[in-house]
Design a protein around this motif. Structure first.
Motif, PDB file in Angstrom:
ATOM      1  N   ILE A 126       0.698  -1.137  -0.105  1.00 43.58           N
ATOM      2  CA  ILE A 126       0.019   0.068   0.175  1.00 43.58           C
ATOM      3  C   ILE A 126       0.852   1.341  -0.006  1.00 43.58           C
ATOM      4  O   ILE A 126       0.351   2.114  -0.726  1.00 43.58           O
ATOM      5  CB  ILE A 126      -0.954  -0.106   1.095  1.00 43.58           C
ATOM      6  N   VAL A 127       1.999   1.274   0.988  1.00 46.73           N
ATOM      7  CA  VAL A 127       2.810   2.353   0.757  1.00 46.73           C
ATOM      8  C   VAL A 127       3.382   2.510  -0.501  1.00 46.73           C
ATOM      9  O   VAL A 127       3.647   3.554  -1.062  1.00 46.73           O
ATOM     10  CB  VAL A 127       3.866   2.049   2.006  1.00 46.73           C
ATOM     11  N   LYS A 128       3.957   1.452  -1.215  1.00 47.85           N
ATOM     12  CA  LYS A 128       4.651   1.580  -2.523  1.00 47.85           C
ATOM     13  C   LYS A 128       3.602   2.064  -3.523  1.00 47.85           C
ATOM     14  O   LYS A 128       3.817   2.984  -4.143  1.00 47.85           O
ATOM     15  CB  LYS A 128       4.900   0.055  -2.906  1.00 47.85           C
ATOM     16  N   PHE A 129       2.411   1.675  -3.379  1.00 46.83           N
ATOM     17  CA  PHE A 129       1.165   2.064  -4.352  1.00 46.83           C
ATOM     18  C   PHE A 129       1.042   3.491  -4.408  1.00 46.83           C
ATOM     19  O   PHE A 129       0.903   4.227  -5.156  1.00 46.83           O
ATOM     20  CB  PHE A 129       0.144   1.337  -4.202  1.00 46.83           C
ATOM     21  N   PHE A 130       0.977   4.262  -2.993  1.00 46.04           N
ATOM     22  CA  PHE A 130       0.531   5.469  -2.778  1.00 46.04           C
ATOM     23  C   PHE A 130       1.792   6.386  -2.983  1.00 46.04           C
ATOM     24  O   PHE A 130       1.584   7.572  -3.526  1.00 46.04           O
ATOM     25  CB  PHE A 130       0.244   5.632  -1.393  1.00 46.04           C
ATOM     26  N   SER A 131       3.025   5.844  -2.849  1.00 46.39           N
ATOM     27  CA  SER A 131       4.202   6.607  -3.347  1.00 46.39           C
ATOM     28  C   SER A 131       4.273   6.867  -4.796  1.00 46.39           C
ATOM     29  O   SER A 131       4.666   8.030  -5.371  1.00 46.39           O
ATOM     30  CB  SER A 131       5.530   5.684  -2.837  1.00 46.39           C
TER      31      SER A 131
END
Length: 158
Positions: A17-22
């Motif tokens: 999720i962090v990677k996607f939002f980044s």
């Protein structure tokens, strides 16, 4: 022998999720900066966001099961409903299991695969084993208990 040990690892959702939002934030930032290029920026950013979302969903569905059954070390790759054996190694063929070792890593390795689910695992364990006259290597994420079981059962079998 009758010895059996099994553990399953999977990708945690929070790093994905962090990677996607980044990627989403970076794409939106570049869309604001490159506004003069018009539709190309929007199309490229949209494709990047959709591609990242699809890849992360696929990565989150993959799990690995590490098993020791009698004198075999078996790794299963589980993707959705599909279960596939990716490694099946006799314990006495294993030469090394653990973190990076400079003396061992200089050998010529014919095969180096990755059976890892973590997005940010910088120092995974690896296993070097003999397959006929070739030496092969793969990276994986075992618990300390699994490494101890492999070494204990390897010594017991040898």
């Amino acid at each position: 022998m009758g010895n059996m040990y099994k553990e399953t690892i999977g990708r945690r959702k929070l790093p994905s999720i962090v990677k996607f939002f980044s990627v989403l934030v970076i794409s939106l930032f570049f869309m604001q900066i490159m506004d003069e290029f018009g539709g190309y920026t929007v199309a490229i950013s949209s494709a990047l966001i959709i591609l990242t979302l699809i890849c992360e969903i696929m990565y989150c569905r993959v799990r690995y099961t590490y098993s020791i059954i009698a004198d075999q070390f078996i790794i299963h790759r589980i993707s959705g409903n599909e279960d596939k054996v990716v490694e099946n190694i006799k314990l006495w063929d294993i030469e090394y299991v653990g973190q990076e070792n400079l003396l061992v890593s200089h050998r010529k390795i014919f095969n180096a695969k990755r059976y890892i689910c973590s997005a940010f695992n910088v120092k995974p364990c690896y296993c070097i084993y003999r397959d006929g006259d070739k030496v092969k290597k793969f990276y994986f994420e075992p618990s300390d208990d699994l490494v101890k079981k492999i070494m204990f059962n390897k010594e017991k079998v040898a």
